[in-house]
Design a protein around this motif. Structure first.
Motif, PDB file in Angstrom:
ATOM      1  N   UNK A 134      53.454  44.193 -22.018  1.00 63.43           N
ATOM      2  CA  UNK A 134      54.787  44.787 -21.965  1.00 63.43           C
ATOM      3  C   UNK A 134      55.891  43.765 -21.964  1.00 63.43           C
ATOM      4  N   UNK A 135      55.523  42.509 -22.144  1.00 62.83           N
ATOM      5  CA  UNK A 135      56.522  41.447 -22.175  1.00 62.83           C
ATOM      6  C   UNK A 135      57.440  41.632 -23.390  1.00 62.83           C
ATOM      7  N   UNK A 136      58.762  41.414 -23.206  1.00 64.43           N
ATOM      8  CA  UNK A 136      59.708  41.527 -24.324  1.00 64.43           C
ATOM      9  C   UNK A 136      59.978  40.161 -24.923  1.00 64.43           C
ATOM     10  N   UNK A 137      59.194  39.811 -25.935  1.00 66.71           N
ATOM     11  CA  UNK A 137      59.439  38.555 -26.629  1.00 66.71           C
ATOM     12  C   UNK A 137      60.175  38.808 -27.930  1.00 66.71           C
ATOM     13  N   UNK A 138      60.078  37.874 -28.840  1.00 68.61           N
ATOM     14  CA  UNK A 138      60.829  37.983 -30.080  1.00 68.61           C
ATOM     15  C   UNK A 138      60.416  39.227 -30.881  1.00 68.61           C
ATOM     16  N   UNK A 139      61.396  40.021 -31.359  1.00 66.48           N
ATOM     17  CA  UNK A 139      61.045  41.178 -32.185  1.00 66.48           C
ATOM     18  C   UNK A 139      60.358  40.724 -33.464  1.00 66.48           C
ATOM     19  N   UNK A 140      59.334  41.469 -33.840  1.00 69.59           N
ATOM     20  CA  UNK A 140      58.621  41.121 -35.056  1.00 69.59           C
ATOM     21  C   UNK A 140      58.677  42.310 -36.010  1.00 69.59           C
ATOM     22  N   UNK A 141      59.103  42.013 -37.226  1.00 67.44           N
ATOM     23  CA  UNK A 141      59.295  43.071 -38.198  1.00 67.44           C
ATOM     24  C   UNK A 141      58.095  43.144 -39.120  1.00 67.44           C
ATOM     25  N   UNK A 142      57.545  44.357 -39.246  1.00 69.22           N
ATOM     26  CA  UNK A 142      56.475  44.559 -40.223  1.00 69.22           C
ATOM     27  C   UNK A 142      57.120  45.073 -41.498  1.00 69.22           C
ATOM     28  N   UNK A 143      57.337  44.153 -42.411  1.00 62.74           N
ATOM     29  CA  UNK A 143      58.127  44.464 -43.598  1.00 62.74           C
ATOM     30  C   UNK A 143      57.471  45.538 -44.460  1.00 62.74           C
ATOM     31  N   UNK A 144      56.159  45.711 -44.341  1.00 64.29           N
ATOM     32  CA  UNK A 144      55.492  46.732 -45.144  1.00 64.29           C
ATOM     33  C   UNK A 144      55.755  48.139 -44.629  1.00 64.29           C
ATOM     34  N   UNK A 145      55.955  48.207 -43.323  1.00 66.27           N
ATOM     35  CA  UNK A 145      56.216  49.541 -42.759  1.00 66.27           C
ATOM     36  C   UNK A 145      57.685  49.921 -42.850  1.00 66.27           C
ATOM     37  N   UNK A 146      58.562  48.932 -42.728  1.00 62.78           N
ATOM     38  CA  UNK A 146      60.015  49.215 -42.646  1.00 62.78           C
ATOM     39  C   UNK A 146      60.505  49.926 -43.908  1.00 62.78           C
ATOM     40  N   UNK A 147      61.346  50.991 -43.715  1.00 63.00           N
ATOM     41  CA  UNK A 147      61.929  51.668 -44.871  1.00 63.00           C
ATOM     42  C   UNK A 147      63.385  51.278 -45.066  1.00 63.00           C
ATOM     43  N   UNK A 148      63.913  50.487 -44.156  1.00 64.53           N
ATOM     44  CA  UNK A 148      65.305  50.048 -44.298  1.00 64.53           C
ATOM     45  C   UNK A 148      66.310  51.112 -43.922  1.00 64.53           C
TER      46      UNK A 148
ATOM     47  N   UNK B 120      68.835  40.170 -27.197  1.00 59.12           N
ATOM     48  CA  UNK B 120      68.780  40.212 -25.742  1.00 59.12           C
ATOM     49  C   UNK B 120      67.459  40.807 -25.256  1.00 59.12           C
ATOM     50  N   UNK B 121      66.531  41.023 -26.184  1.00 62.68           N
ATOM     51  CA  UNK B 121      65.158  41.458 -25.847  1.00 62.68           C
ATOM     52  C   UNK B 121      65.131  42.782 -25.075  1.00 62.68           C
ATOM     53  N   UNK B 122      66.031  43.681 -25.455  1.00 62.77           N
ATOM     54  CA  UNK B 122      66.103  44.960 -24.732  1.00 62.77           C
ATOM     55  C   UNK B 122      65.087  45.960 -25.259  1.00 62.77           C
ATOM     56  N   UNK B 123      64.627  45.744 -26.502  1.00 59.74           N
ATOM     57  CA  UNK B 123      63.624  46.618 -27.128  1.00 59.74           C
ATOM     58  C   UNK B 123      64.144  47.970 -27.567  1.00 59.74           C
ATOM     59  N   UNK B 124      65.472  48.118 -27.680  1.00 61.85           N
ATOM     60  CA  UNK B 124      66.002  49.384 -28.203  1.00 61.85           C
ATOM     61  C   UNK B 124      65.532  49.596 -29.648  1.00 61.85           C
ATOM     62  N   UNK B 125      65.445  48.505 -30.422  1.00 61.65           N
ATOM     63  CA  UNK B 125      65.025  48.634 -31.823  1.00 61.65           C
ATOM     64  C   UNK B 125      63.606  49.180 -31.906  1.00 61.65           C
ATOM     65  N   UNK B 126      62.784  48.684 -31.042  1.00 61.30           N
ATOM     66  CA  UNK B 126      61.399  49.147 -31.026  1.00 61.30           C
ATOM     67  C   UNK B 126      61.338  50.631 -30.652  1.00 61.30           C
ATOM     68  N   UNK B 127      62.176  51.006 -29.678  1.00 58.39           N
ATOM     69  CA  UNK B 127      62.176  52.409 -29.235  1.00 58.39           C
ATOM     70  C   UNK B 127      62.597  53.353 -30.351  1.00 58.39           C
ATOM     71  N   UNK B 128      63.642  52.976 -31.132  1.00 56.00           N
ATOM     72  CA  UNK B 128      64.145  53.932 -32.110  1.00 56.00           C
ATOM     73  C   UNK B 128      63.398  53.881 -33.430  1.00 56.00           C
ATOM     74  N   UNK B 129      62.705  52.804 -33.739  1.00 51.77           N
ATOM     75  CA  UNK B 129      62.159  52.660 -35.091  1.00 51.77           C
ATOM     76  C   UNK B 129      61.209  53.814 -35.428  1.00 51.77           C
ATOM     77  N   UNK B 130      61.557  54.645 -36.422  1.00 52.99           N
ATOM     78  CA  UNK B 130      60.712  55.800 -36.744  1.00 52.99           C
ATOM     79  C   UNK B 130      59.394  55.389 -37.392  1.00 52.99           C
ATOM     80  N   UNK B 131      59.307  54.156 -37.893  1.00 50.73           N
ATOM     81  CA  UNK B 131      58.108  53.732 -38.606  1.00 50.73           C
ATOM     82  C   UNK B 131      57.248  52.801 -37.751  1.00 50.73           C
ATOM     83  N   UNK B 132      57.647  52.552 -36.546  1.00 46.25           N
ATOM     84  CA  UNK B 132      56.991  51.566 -35.683  1.00 46.25           C
ATOM     85  C   UNK B 132      56.858  50.229 -36.405  1.00 46.25           C
ATOM     86  N   UNK B 133      57.879  49.888 -37.128  1.00 40.31           N
ATOM     87  CA  UNK B 133      57.849  48.682 -37.944  1.00 40.31           C
ATOM     88  C   UNK B 133      58.392  47.479 -37.200  1.00 40.31           C
TER      89      UNK B 133
END
Lengths: 176, 685, 178
Positions: free
Chosen positions: A32-46, A78-91
């Motif tokens: 559950x550690x909040x480190x650097x966000x990692x983007x899975x470019x194959x999943x992301x729809x932009x 700021x490693x808040x993880x809001x992006x992870x929470x909202x991402x509809x593709x889990x990307x």
């Protein structure tokens, strides 16, 4: 007084070494550690939901010609993880990566590019090709609207309103 | 919002003349919400966009809060006492030095009956009939034309009665934009099979629903109507029984019609003869036909003639005095009918008593406690501006009008107002006219005072006080009462409330006899004539006889006359003006409302594709429109809805009336806003 | 089941519905009147489709179909991905000015809750927009002479009738240009 200090020293020596030999051995982060966000470019729809959610405004979106560019400025994260929470593709996932020191800020910047679809009528941005392909693929099964009835995915909202009567005719339920 | 605290009060919409109602929500001294009043007899809850935004101007930050006096180029705040005293003294000085006719007063169709009554009373007591208001600029020709032919210058049937008509002839009215709620009742009639025909130079939203559209040239109305009447008379479609028992003057009309050639009518109006024939036959043969008109008929130098020819058309076919059959001049302001009824016109006293009528003038004088009132007809709106420019007028007292935007040829108006010794403006905002004033007095608006308002269908409705005026602003009736007292007529202004004033109106104006402060407060009010306290009101006029002295409808032949300006080489286009649905008159209210301004933010000119192409003008481009009086820059809209040779501009933004003509109708003194020769070119900027 | 009914033949492009909607919904209108060719007004609000692409497109289930058949966005759940905007066949869902939250017509749920009809319905000067029981509305729509019934998207959709305008209003104008 002195005896007290000695007792203290004994307690400390008995405990042995409590710190890691970091950086000579790796540091293991807890779950559950909040480190650097990692983007899975194959999943992301932009779609840009992460950009809207990000309180530090790390994620910049620019639409130019036929391309959407998403720039992740992780130096501001700021490693808040809001992006992870909202991402509809889990990307986008906050990884365990925390060793981010670098001489170059570019090392903390990630760019993703997507094909854009512009409105067939007026050229306004509709969305990314991935978004539209995803909707086109899922919609017939989920809604029961047949593929050839779906004519509006490449139109902006305003042009869809202008065409609303034709669309309504296409979607019309058979008169009982 | 906590709805529990809100007190819902039935109110009258302050915009056009339809007289719609709504519920105003008052919470702790502020107007906070608006709700639809489904029980209202005219609007059934419906409101146009302006009505929906009616509350936006009430607590507006631009409201005038204190009396102001001109100091150099700016204004200085003064006390009410100082303002009233100085104005009263200067008016008396000017009267002393130049006589009472050096004074003029503008009343307002946005103010209540009571306030207009007081304004004209004050003017006449001070000694002049030069009291007028913007009805002079909108339906003065209707009042004159219908007065002469039918004996009553008002709409004969209620708006809702349109639903009973089988044929609806709309000429020079774009009710779909200017009186949107009227379109409700026309729409209902159409669904019952009525035939709608519209004569208009433009394809307006009113035309969209028409069965027959006559796209006539601006200013050719009399020719078109005479052509229709010729067809009716020659085809034997007249209502002989009605003509025989209720009218006079058919023979003279026959003589005139013999000189009318349909081929000429076709040429003058640009409407094909077969369309004229179809219109004539539909109008004459329908069971019940109504004619609706507005500024397209009245704002011409032939305005009175236009109205009289429409009355002729109705008289020879007998389409009057029955449900669904009548003449409907749709009036443009919440109380323009009432302001006329109250005698805020330079030629008539309350109840349309001519100022030259010795007997009845004396009766009114007696009720006011004086022996005589001024006898000469006073100056009308445009004449006031001319007199100001020539130096004959020294003082102008303006209540809630904005002549520098709304009058024709405004550069001339500006010269006049610059030239005047004393200009007092009493208004709710610092209008373009107020900026030129010597004294600016802050007035209360519709929601901050009580009073009665008469809608286009003669329906008198009561507006109760909802909230207190901002700052030191006062209701207009209080200001006029105080001015009256300070100019030496203390005994004539004993009123403590608008109700007191209405009680005096009951005794002075017979049609208002039974419209007492108690009765008028019922939802929907009362429709005049209502002569006594037991009378239920009269929705349909002329059922038994007309209001003329002999009780007959006077058919008055009117030959065609061309407009004052015709296109020439230098100014080859015909400019016509009109309203937009999202704005209202000089725009001092609607241009301060975000919801309305954001949808229609700036002045434009509509031009046909052919005329635009000839000038290399593209849609959306900045152009310069010029007439012999001046020019104005605006955006071009290249549209298919105007004919080649005709261009259209709305009049809600300052700029349009720089261009318009101040040529006057000889009878009604209404200016010809609807026809001006102009040229358009790309803006040099 | 209650539905909206748009009788396009009666629209006069006055935009009272837009101003009323804006007033009811904090300054943003959720009904749009578009003018085609300067003469054909088309009011468009959410059709509350029975087959609702927006509901299916939403990855976080922020769009719900109520028991009354209204399709409603729970704005507090919206992640501003914009998929519903693309999925909507009629272009009636838009993100707010900041691009943050998708919103659309909710049939004035707050008004229906205390027994008042939607604002656009009550304000419409010409009865172009009506609201009522589906069967009754359909009967009304079928009774209109000379109008085409273009849409009745199931029993929860919006009923629309439109005029046949083969020539259009401009062509109807008999003359003028020469």
């Amino acid at each position: 007084m002195i005896i007290g200090k000695l007792k203290e020293a004994i307690i400390c020596l008995r405990a042995g070494r409590v710190t890691l030999r970091y950086p000579f051995e790796p540091s293991v982060v807890p779950e559950g550690f909040h480190g650097q966000p990692q983007l899975d470019i194959d999943k992301c729809t932009g779609c840009g939901a992460c950009s809207m959610a990000c309180p530090a405004r790390c994620i910049e979106i620019t639409d130019e010609a036929d391309q959407r560019t998403m720039l992740y400025c992780l130096d501001r994260c700021s490693y808040c993880a809001r992006c992870q929470e909202v991402c509809p593709e889990e990307a986008i996932v906050l990884s365990s990566e925390f060793e981010l020191a670098t001489d170059s800020v570019d090392d903390l910047r990630v760019t993703a590019r997507f094909d854009l679809v512009r409105c067939e009528e007026c050229g306004e941005v509709v969305g990314t090709r991935r978004e539209i392909e995803k909707l086109a693929a899922e919609m017939p099964e989920k809604t029961g609207i047949s593929v050839d009835q779906i004519s509006w995915l490449q139109l902006c909202a305003e042009c869809k309103r202008k065409r609303s009567l034709e669309t309504a005719r296409d979607l019309q339920a058979p008169e009982q | 919002m906590n709805q529990q605290h809100i007190n819902w009060v039935p109110s009258v919409c302050p915009f056009c003349g339809v007289g719609c109602g709504f519920l105003a929500g008052v919470d702790r001294g502020r107007l906070v919400a608006l709700e639809y009043l489904i029980e209202h007899p005219v609007s059934e809850g419906a409101l146009c966009p302006k009505g929906n935004a009616a509350l936006d101007t009430v607590h507006h930050a631009d409201r005038l809060l204190h009396p102001l006096k001109r100091v150099g180029d700016g204004f200085e705040r003064i006390s009410w006492d100082q303002a009233l005293q100085e104005i009263a003294e200067r008016i008396l000085e000017i009267r002393e030095a130049h006589g009472p006719n050096a004074l003029a007063f503008l009343a307002s169709a946005k103010c209540s009956n009571e306030e207009n009554y007081l304004m004209q009373k004050w003017a006449r007591l001070v000694g002049t009939n030069s009291v007028d208001h913007c009805a002079r600029l909108c339906h003065a020709s209707t009042v004159a034309g219908l007065g002469k032919t039918l004996g009553a210058g008002a709409m004969t049937n209620p708006v809702t009665d349109t639903v009973n008509a089988d044929c609806i002839f709309v000429i020079g009215s774009n009710y779909a934009e200017c009186h949107p709620v009227a379109a409700r009742w026309v729409g209902d009639a159409l669904e019952q099979g009525a035939f709608l025909m519209v004569a208009d130079p433009r394809v307006t939203p009113t035309v969209w629903h028409a069965d027959l559209c006559l796209q006539l040239r601006p200013g050719s109305d009399v020719a078109l109507i005479n052509g229709m009447m010729k067809i009716i008379v020659e085809a034997g479609l007249c209502n002989e029984e009605f003509i025989g028992s209720r009218t006079s003057g058919l023979e003279q009309l026959r003589e005139l019609l013999q000189t009318v050639e349909l081929s000429e009518v076709e040429e003058i109006s640009g409407v094909p003869a077969d369309a004229i024939e179809e219109a004539a036959r539909h109008y004459a043969t329908a069971e019940a036909s109504v004619i609706m008109w507005s500024m397209g008929i009245t704002q011409h130098i032939t305005g009175t003639d236009n109205v009289m020819s429409l009355a002729n058309l109705a008289l020879i076919t007998g389409h009057l005095g029955r449900p669904g059959a009548g003449l409907m001049p749709l009036r443009g302001q919440s109380n323009v009918q009432g302001a006329c009824d109250m005698g805020a016109l330079s030629n008539v006293l309350p109840g349309y008593v001519a100022v030259t009528d010795f007997e009845r003038r004396r009766q009114i004088a007696a009720k006011w406690g004086v022996t005589e009132l001024p006898t000469a007809r006073g100056l009308t709106v445009v004449e006031m501006m001319n007199a100001a420019a020539s130096g004959d007028l020294h003082s102008l007292y303006v209540m809630g009008e904005n002549p520098i935007v709304s009058d024709p040829n405004v550069q001339h108006v500006r010269q006049g107002l610059d030239n005047i010794d004393l200009l007092v403006v009493q208004d709710i905002f610092m209008t373009e006219t107020a900026e030129l004033a010597d004294y600016v007095l802050p007035a209360a608006l519709w929601a901050e005072k009580s009073g009665s308002y008469t809608s286009t269908e003669r329906r008198v409705q009561w507006q109760p006080t909802l909230v207190a005026p901002p700052g030191e602003a006062l209701p207009d009736w209080q200001i006029i009462c105080e001015m009256g007292r300070r100019t030496g007529y203390a005994d004539c202004f004993p009123f403590a409330s608008p109700g007191d004033i209405l009680t005096e109106i009951n005794t002075v104006s017979p049609a208002y006899g039974g419209i007492t402060p108690e009765r008028v407060q019922a939802l929907g009010g009362l429709i005049w004539p209502c002569p006594d306290e037991d009378h239920p009101g009269t929705p349909i006029l002329h059922q038994e006889k007309f209001g003329t002295e002999d009780g007959l409808g006077h058919i008055t032949p009117t030959p065609y006359r061309p407009p004052a300006e015709t296109p020439d080489e230098q100014y080859p286009l015909t400019l016509t003006t009109g309203r937009l649905v999202l704005h209202y008159n000089s725009g001092s209210m609607t241009r301060r409302t975000k919801a309305l301004l954001s949808r229609e933010p700036r002045l434009f000119v509509e031009i046909s594709a052919a005329d635009a192409a000839e000038r290399g003008i593209e849609d959306g481009e900045l152009v310069r429109v010029a007439t012999c009086r001046g020019y104005t820059d605006c955006v071009a809209r290249v549209v298919p809805t105007v004919a080649a040779g005709v261009v259209f501009m709305p009049f809600h933004f300052s700029g349009t009336n720089i261009l318009t003509s101040d040529a006057l109708d000889p009878t009604a003194k209404i200016p010809e806003y609807k026809v001006a020769a102009c040229q358009i070119e790309k803006s040099p900027r | 089941m209650n539905v909206l009914y748009l009788d396009l033949n009666r629209c006069i492009y006055c935009r009272a519905c837009e101003v009323a909607c804006e007033r009811e919904h904090g300054g943003v209108s959720r009904i749009f009147v578009t003018l085609l060719d300067w003469t054909e007004p088309v009011p468009v609000a959410c059709r509350h489709c029975e087959k609702h692409p927006c509901v299916e497109a939403c990855p976080v289930d922020a769009i719900e179909v109520t028991d009354e058949g209204a399709v409603i966005i729970h704005t507090n759940k919206c992640i501003s991905c914009g998929l519903c905007v693309i999925a909507c066949p009629f272009g009636v869902i838009e993100l707010d000015k900041a691009g943050k939250i998708a919103d659309k017509c909710d049939l004035c749920a707050h008004r229906l809750a205390d027994g008042r009809q939607p604002a656009c319905v009550l304000t419409c000067p010409t009865r172009c927009i009506q609201y009522g029981e589906f069967e009754e509305i359909m009967a009304r729509a079928r009774a209109k002479p000379g109008l085409t019934l273009v849409s009745a998207v199931g029993e929860t959709g919006t009923v629309v009738t439109m005029p046949d305008r083969p020539a259009g209003a401009v062509q109807k104008a008999t003359s003028g240009s020469d």
